[in-house]
Motif scaffolding. Structure first.
Motif, PDB file in Angstrom:
ATOM      1  N   TYR A 264       0.851  -1.197   0.000  1.00 47.71           N
ATOM      2  CA  TYR A 264       0.000   0.000   0.000  1.00 47.71           C
ATOM      3  C   TYR A 264       0.881   1.239   0.000  1.00 47.71           C
ATOM      4  O   TYR A 264       2.096   1.153   0.205  1.00 47.71           O
ATOM      5  CB  TYR A 264      -0.914   0.005   1.220  1.00 47.71           C
ATOM      6  CG  TYR A 264      -0.191  -0.297   2.520  1.00 47.71           C
ATOM      7  CD1 TYR A 264       0.582   0.674   3.149  1.00 47.71           C
ATOM      8  CD2 TYR A 264      -0.255  -1.570   3.110  1.00 47.71           C
ATOM      9  CE1 TYR A 264       1.254   0.401   4.318  1.00 47.71           C
ATOM     10  CE2 TYR A 264       0.412  -1.850   4.286  1.00 47.71           C
ATOM     11  CZ  TYR A 264       1.166  -0.867   4.883  1.00 47.71           C
ATOM     12  OH  TYR A 264       1.840  -1.135   6.038  1.00 47.71           O
ATOM     13  N   LYS A 265       0.227   2.379  -0.209  1.00 47.30           N
ATOM     14  CA  LYS A 265       0.934   3.661  -0.123  1.00 47.30           C
ATOM     15  C   LYS A 265       0.777   4.233   1.278  1.00 47.30           C
ATOM     16  O   LYS A 265      -0.301   4.129   1.862  1.00 47.30           O
ATOM     17  CB  LYS A 265       0.296   4.650  -1.112  1.00 47.30           C
ATOM     18  CG  LYS A 265       0.845   4.605  -2.504  1.00 47.30           C
ATOM     19  CD  LYS A 265       0.748   6.026  -3.108  1.00 47.30           C
ATOM     20  CE  LYS A 265       1.390   6.103  -4.459  1.00 47.30           C
ATOM     21  NZ  LYS A 265       0.413   5.989  -5.560  1.00 47.30           N
ATOM     22  N   LEU A 266       1.811   4.853   1.798  1.00 49.58           N
ATOM     23  CA  LEU A 266       1.678   5.478   3.117  1.00 49.58           C
ATOM     24  C   LEU A 266       0.733   6.666   3.032  1.00 49.58           C
ATOM     25  O   LEU A 266       0.699   7.375   2.028  1.00 49.58           O
ATOM     26  CB  LEU A 266       3.046   5.961   3.613  1.00 49.58           C
ATOM     27  CG  LEU A 266       4.075   4.892   3.968  1.00 49.58           C
ATOM     28  CD1 LEU A 266       5.334   5.550   4.526  1.00 49.58           C
ATOM     29  CD2 LEU A 266       3.528   3.886   4.971  1.00 49.58           C
ATOM     30  N   GLY A 269      -0.245  11.387   6.866  1.00 44.27           N
ATOM     31  CA  GLY A 269       0.074  11.398   8.294  1.00 44.27           C
ATOM     32  C   GLY A 269       1.223  10.451   8.613  1.00 44.27           C
ATOM     33  O   GLY A 269       2.095  10.762   9.425  1.00 44.27           O
ATOM     34  N   GLN A 270       1.221   9.312   7.983  1.00 46.15           N
ATOM     35  CA  GLN A 270       2.310   8.349   8.200  1.00 46.15           C
ATOM     36  C   GLN A 270       3.639   8.914   7.709  1.00 46.15           C
ATOM     37  O   GLN A 270       4.657   8.816   8.393  1.00 46.15           O
ATOM     38  CB  GLN A 270       2.003   7.027   7.482  1.00 46.15           C
ATOM     39  CG  GLN A 270       0.996   6.146   8.217  1.00 46.15           C
ATOM     40  CD  GLN A 270       0.631   4.911   7.411  1.00 46.15           C
ATOM     41  OE1 GLN A 270       0.322   5.001   6.220  1.00 46.15           O
ATOM     42  NE2 GLN A 270       0.647   3.755   8.057  1.00 46.15           N
ATOM     43  N   LYS A 271       3.616   9.506   6.511  1.00 47.11           N
ATOM     44  CA  LYS A 271       4.862  10.060   5.950  1.00 47.11           C
ATOM     45  C   LYS A 271       5.427  11.140   6.853  1.00 47.11           C
ATOM     46  O   LYS A 271       6.615  11.174   7.149  1.00 47.11           O
ATOM     47  CB  LYS A 271       4.577  10.677   4.571  1.00 47.11           C
ATOM     48  CG  LYS A 271       4.524   9.648   3.460  1.00 47.11           C
ATOM     49  CD  LYS A 271       4.409  10.367   2.128  1.00 47.11           C
ATOM     50  CE  LYS A 271       3.557   9.564   1.180  1.00 47.11           C
ATOM     51  NZ  LYS A 271       2.967  10.342   0.106  1.00 47.11           N
ATOM     52  N   VAL A 295      -6.597   3.429  16.165  1.00 48.76           N
ATOM     53  CA  VAL A 295      -6.429   2.011  15.894  1.00 48.76           C
ATOM     54  C   VAL A 295      -6.547   1.814  14.382  1.00 48.76           C
ATOM     55  O   VAL A 295      -7.450   2.349  13.754  1.00 48.76           O
ATOM     56  CB  VAL A 295      -7.558   1.214  16.580  1.00 48.76           C
ATOM     57  CG1 VAL A 295      -7.416  -0.265  16.280  1.00 48.76           C
ATOM     58  CG2 VAL A 295      -7.539   1.466  18.054  1.00 48.76           C
ATOM     59  N   GLY A 296      -5.595   1.104  13.816  1.00 46.73           N
ATOM     60  CA  GLY A 296      -5.660   0.833  12.384  1.00 46.73           C
ATOM     61  C   GLY A 296      -5.071   1.924  11.510  1.00 46.73           C
ATOM     62  O   GLY A 296      -5.110   1.844  10.286  1.00 46.73           O
ATOM     63  N   SER A 297      -4.507   2.963  12.127  1.00 44.19           N
ATOM     64  CA  SER A 297      -3.956   4.051  11.316  1.00 44.19           C
ATOM     65  C   SER A 297      -2.578   3.693  10.771  1.00 44.19           C
ATOM     66  O   SER A 297      -2.017   4.415   9.963  1.00 44.19           O
ATOM     67  CB  SER A 297      -3.897   5.339  12.127  1.00 44.19           C
ATOM     68  OG  SER A 297      -3.055   5.173  13.247  1.00 44.19           O
ATOM     69  N   GLY A 298      -2.018   2.583  11.204  1.00 45.54           N
ATOM     70  CA  GLY A 298      -0.755   2.124  10.650  1.00 45.54           C
ATOM     71  C   GLY A 298       0.475   2.652  11.368  1.00 45.54           C
ATOM     72  O   GLY A 298       1.414   3.165  10.761  1.00 45.54           O
ATOM     73  N   LYS A 299       0.510   2.465  12.672  1.00 44.32           N
ATOM     74  CA  LYS A 299       1.671   2.923  13.434  1.00 44.32           C
ATOM     75  C   LYS A 299       2.813   1.921  13.355  1.00 44.32           C
ATOM     76  O   LYS A 299       3.980   2.303  13.436  1.00 44.32           O
ATOM     77  CB  LYS A 299       1.267   3.148  14.903  1.00 44.32           C
ATOM     78  CG  LYS A 299       0.246   4.258  15.084  1.00 44.32           C
ATOM     79  CD  LYS A 299      -0.055   4.549  16.535  1.00 44.32           C
ATOM     80  CE  LYS A 299      -0.841   3.467  17.232  1.00 44.32           C
ATOM     81  NZ  LYS A 299      -2.221   3.294  16.744  1.00 44.32           N
ATOM     82  N   THR A 300       2.465   0.654  13.173  1.00 45.95           N
ATOM     83  CA  THR A 300       3.496  -0.388  13.195  1.00 45.95           C
ATOM     84  C   THR A 300       4.554  -0.156  12.112  1.00 45.95           C
ATOM     85  O   THR A 300       5.750  -0.292  12.358  1.00 45.95           O
ATOM     86  CB  THR A 300       2.860  -1.776  12.990  1.00 45.95           C
ATOM     87  OG1 THR A 300       1.691  -1.847  13.799  1.00 45.95           O
ATOM     88  CG2 THR A 300       3.809  -2.878  13.382  1.00 45.95           C
ATOM     89  N   VAL A 301       4.105   0.220  10.942  1.00 48.63           N
ATOM     90  CA  VAL A 301       5.060   0.393   9.855  1.00 48.63           C
ATOM     91  C   VAL A 301       5.979   1.598  10.110  1.00 48.63           C
ATOM     92  O   VAL A 301       7.161   1.590   9.752  1.00 48.63           O
ATOM     93  CB  VAL A 301       4.350   0.482   8.476  1.00 48.63           C
ATOM     94  CG1 VAL A 301       3.424   1.678   8.405  1.00 48.63           C
ATOM     95  CG2 VAL A 301       5.352   0.521   7.348  1.00 48.63           C
TER      96      VAL A 301
HETATM   97  P1  ADP Z   1      -2.146   0.519  14.506  1.00 51.62           P
HETATM   98  O1  ADP Z   1      -1.905   1.974  14.250  1.00 51.62           O
HETATM   99  O2  ADP Z   1      -3.456   0.291  15.162  1.00 51.62           O
HETATM  100  O3  ADP Z   1      -1.009  -0.153  15.212  1.00 51.62           O
HETATM  101  P2  ADP Z   1      -1.404  -1.241  12.408  1.00 51.62           P
HETATM  102  O4  ADP Z   1      -0.025  -0.763  12.271  1.00 51.62           O
HETATM  103  O5  ADP Z   1      -1.625  -2.525  13.113  1.00 51.62           O
HETATM  104  O6  ADP Z   1      -2.312  -0.132  13.081  1.00 51.62           O
HETATM  105  O7  ADP Z   1      -2.066  -1.274  10.964  1.00 51.62           O
HETATM  106  C1  ADP Z   1      -3.368  -1.733  10.753  1.00 51.62           C
HETATM  107  C2  ADP Z   1      -3.478  -2.377   9.399  1.00 51.62           C
HETATM  108  O8  ADP Z   1      -3.400  -1.393   8.382  1.00 51.62           O
HETATM  109  C3  ADP Z   1      -2.357  -3.363   9.131  1.00 51.62           C
HETATM  110  O9  ADP Z   1      -2.950  -4.518   8.597  1.00 51.62           O
HETATM  111  C4  ADP Z   1      -1.471  -2.643   8.115  1.00 51.62           C
HETATM  112  O10 ADP Z   1      -0.867  -3.547   7.238  1.00 51.62           O
HETATM  113  C5  ADP Z   1      -2.454  -1.751   7.401  1.00 51.62           C
HETATM  114  N1  ADP Z   1      -1.884  -0.481   6.894  1.00 51.62           N
HETATM  115  C6  ADP Z   1      -0.947   0.291   7.489  1.00 51.62           C
HETATM  116  N2  ADP Z   1      -0.717   1.408   6.754  1.00 51.62           N
HETATM  117  C7  ADP Z   1      -1.540   1.340   5.672  1.00 51.62           C
HETATM  118  C8  ADP Z   1      -1.784   2.197   4.547  1.00 51.62           C
HETATM  119  N3  ADP Z   1      -1.118   3.360   4.392  1.00 51.62           N
HETATM  120  N4  ADP Z   1      -2.703   1.800   3.643  1.00 51.62           N
HETATM  121  C9  ADP Z   1      -3.384   0.650   3.804  1.00 51.62           C
HETATM  122  N5  ADP Z   1      -3.210  -0.217   4.828  1.00 51.62           N
HETATM  123  C10 ADP Z   1      -2.302   0.137   5.765  1.00 51.62           C
END
Ligand code: ADP
Ligand code: MG
Length: 698
Positions: A264-266, A269-271, A295-301
């Protein structure tokens, strides 16, 4: 006697009272002076007896004509009756169970009486009125009254400590200090903010002349608390800037390689957050940053990007999760995200001795705890994932550069120090899904830099949210069955009945039993709670994730960050008992895929306020706005982190007052700019130090 003398030194406070005061956390004279009324009653207006009316609280001033005590009705109730007279008429007053009043209320003497007139056989009378002796009917303006004839303070109800008692003690202490209590607030701060001087403020908060002056006094003390927090945070920030940390250049090609490998693309906010973190890591002093995103905003990456940047430059990374389940989830995620890089990643949890350590390129090693510890010490492990086990004494990193803490509101300075034994301090990245209102971020989190991910990844469907009354439950259960037949899964969160974990577990067990045996005897229902063994919990989560269970019944304590993409229904029992921010987080566990998701808020309550709160959740798409709304409706009682800070009520109440908080911050900066050590303000310094002790106790 000084402000810091123990209350034992006050001769009027006997051992029994000392004990009761201790229960309220009152140990010193200062504590006592800072025990503020919760409200006031205006007994200042004196009404002629002829003019009093039924049901309207009054204060009258009069002479005792006669008084007698008797036992009535099978001698069970002792009754004291007096007749009060003023120039306009007479009025009876009665007291129950207080025969000793005969010795206090003597005929011919003048008193003030305050109370609500009651009516019996067409005769108005005062029942259990408050009273206070005065010398003469025309001499009440002496300013010495504390129980009647003025705006009187009412203290928070405590067994065995009446408001009358507090008034009596406080009046004496205030008189003893004779307006000579030194003010911790600098004069210039006070003048800038038009705040009352401390002696005046103490008198006015306990014994106000007018409601307005009580309000002014409260404002001063609220300001004082927030100001102290701001000073603490600023000093902490400056102190950290003087420490040394390992610095890391931004390895752009490597990071781009990681980003390109993602499916996916960041989001923007993630960037932005990733960039802010990478910039921090370039600095020679430790980062102290909070990454906040739903929750689900993609903090892990984002965490993976930061970890990669350090680990690829020989800095070790520690990743801490609050529970084993979450640690294991990270241990599955990180190797996947970092599969293209030659890094070694290990898991270290509390109880197990055999630990899987994942070398990259798919190789999984089962090695012992001891081996892992050795490898950490030799820097043969780049990224160590785990629970609190990571800050135990025997975990010694060779070269710890970055600590990432997931879903924990406060990772103290002390804990951070435990992670390292070298001269450098690790950079700290805390991550949280709890929306923190701006006022709170500006106060108790203001020693941290903040990165926000305010949007969710594109393409997520809005979660349909419904409030369900008891009558609607069966319909929802039928719906759950329908969805289950389509292969979808459901979370059921049990209500927050008690503070005690034991009782919560009991509630979950009962609910599970009912559901699995009655409504859903045809489906597979799992149970998860905090008292289960780690292994059991792990197995249940694994089964749920693999789709072997249709429904998971769980207590609320469980696993904030868990990722089950196939779950589409979130049911919250007793939804009214949770804070909005928390409900918002629960809801965020569904809606992570292309299917329509649902959140059902079960409630028995019919209260308007409850429904108003829950309705806010239906419309809410933004956790931050929601948390501000919660603050407005419910007050900050259960907001992230406020409890563990033990903030005094006054400071808590003012957390919704943005202008006060901004003013306190401005003044704290102004003071520190001129006098960073607070040398000219020893009293203030002392207060900041004691505040520091308070928060480091957690
Ligand atoms: P949290 O912020 O709650 O820790 P996660 O990092 O677990 O969220 O991410 C939730 C889900 O969203 C994961 O399955 C991840 O692969 C997915 N994800 C993260 N960033 C993106 C994005 N930019 N676009 C689509 N999916 C994403
Ligand atoms: Mg997470």
């Amino acid at each position: 006697m000084t402000l810091f003398s123990p209350v034992e030194q006050i001769s009027r406070i006997g051992p029994a009272f000392q004990k009761r005061l201790k229960k309220l956390g009152i140990k010193t004279i200062k504590d006592l002076l800072y025990h503020f009324p919760s409200r006031y009653e205006d007994l200042s207006k004196i009404t002629p007896i002829a003019k009093i009316r039924f049901g309207e609280a009054v204060t009258v001033i009069g002479k005792i004509l006669n008084i007698k005590s008797s036992r009535t009705w099978k001698k069970k109730i002792s009754l004291t009756e007096a007749l009060i007279q003023d120039e306009s008429g007479t009025l009876p007053a009665i007291w129950f169970h207080q025969p000793y009043l005969l010795k206090i209320l003597k005929p011919g003497q003048f008193f003030l009486f305050s109370g609500k007139p009651a009516l019996k056989k067409n005769q108005l009378y005062l029942s259990n009125p408050a009273f206070e002796k005065i010398d003469q009917a025309d001499n009440i303006n002496t300013g010495g009254l504390i129980h009647t004839g003025r705006i009187v303070p009412i203290y928070p109800a405590t067994e065995g400590l009446s408001s009358r008692y507090f008034r009596y003690i406080l009046k004496n202490i205030l008189a003893y200090f004779d307006k000579k209590i030194p003010d911790p607030l600098p004069t210039e701060t006070r003048e800038n903010q038009k705040l009352l001087e401390i002696n005046k403020a103490l008198w006015q908060i306990h014994f106000p002349d007018t409601e307005k002056s009580a309000e002014e006094a409260r404002r001063r003390f609220a300001f004082e608390e927030i100001f102290l927090i701001q000073l603490w945070a600023l000093i902490e920030r400056i102190r950290l800037r003087k420490e040394k940390a390992l610095k890391f250049e931004i390895n752009l090609p490597l990071i781009q390689k990681l980003i390109k490998s993602l499916p996916y693309k960041l989001t923007d906010g993630q960037k932005k957050s990733a960039w802010q973190i990478l910039k921090d890591l370039e600095k020679p002093y430790p980062m102290n940053r909070l990454l906040e995103g739903d929750v689900g905003s993609g903090k892990t990456v984002i965490a993976a990007i930061a970890a990669l940047n350090c680990a690829s430059q020989k800095g070790q990374v520690a990743i801490m999760a609050p529970t084993e389940i979450l640690a294991k989830q990270h241990f599955r995620e990180f190797p996947k995200l970092l599969k293209n890089f030659k890094l070694s990643i290990a898991l270290l949890t509390g109880k197990e001795d055999k630990i899987a350590s994942k070398k990259l390129k798919g190789e999984v090693l089962e090695i012992s705890r001891q081996k892992i510890l050795e490898k950490i010490a030799k820097a043969e492990i780049d990224i160590l994932i785990g629970t609190h086990a990571l800050i135990q004494k025997n975990v010694i990193f060779k070269n710890l550069a970055l600590a990432i803490v997931d879903e924990q509101h406060r990772f103290g300075v002390e804990q951070r120090a435990k992670l390292t034994r070298s001269r450098t301090i690790p950079h700290l990245l805390s991550m949280t899904a709890t929306p923190i209102p701006r006022t709170l971020a500006l106060t108790i989190y203001s020693d941290l830099d903040l990165s926000l991910i305010s949007e969710l990844p594109k393409g997520r469907k809005k979660i349909i949210t419904k409030i369900v009354s008891p009558a609607g439950r069966l319909e929802v259960f039928e719906f759950i069955r329908l969805e289950a037949n389509q292969g979808r899964q459901t979370f059921i969160i049990c209500p927050l009945i008690e503070e005690s974990e034991k009782l919560r577990v009991k509630a979950a067990v009962k609910e599970h039993e009912q559901l699995s045996q009655k409504f859903f005897s045809d489906l597979k229902v799992g149970l998860l709670h905090g008292r289960m063994k780690t292994r059991e919990k792990g197995k249940i989560m694994k089964d749920f994730k693999a789709g072997k269970l249709n429904i998971l019944v769980s207590t609320s304590v469980v696993e904030v960050g868990i990722d089950i993409p196939n779950a589409t229904i979130m049911v919250i029992e007793g939804a009214d008992r949770f804070g909005l921010a928390q409900l918002y987080q629960f809801r965020g566990r569904v809606g992570r895929n292309i299917f329509q998701s649902y959140c059902f808020l079960f409630t028995d309550s019919r209260a308007k306020r409850t429904h108003q709160r829950l309705k806010a959740l239906i419309g809410a798409e933004d956790g931050f706005k929601l948390s501000e709304k919660d603050l407005e409706i419910r007050g900050p009682g259960d907001l992230a982190g406020t409890r563990q800070w033990g903030l005094p009520d006054l400071a808590m109440a003012s957390l919704s007052d943005l202008s006060l908080i901004e003013a306190a911050k401005k003044e704290a900066v102004a003071i520190l700019e001129k006098d960073i050590q607070l040398k000219k303000h020893p009293l203030l310094k002392e207060r900041v130090e004691s505040f520091k002790k308070r928060i480091h106790l957690e």
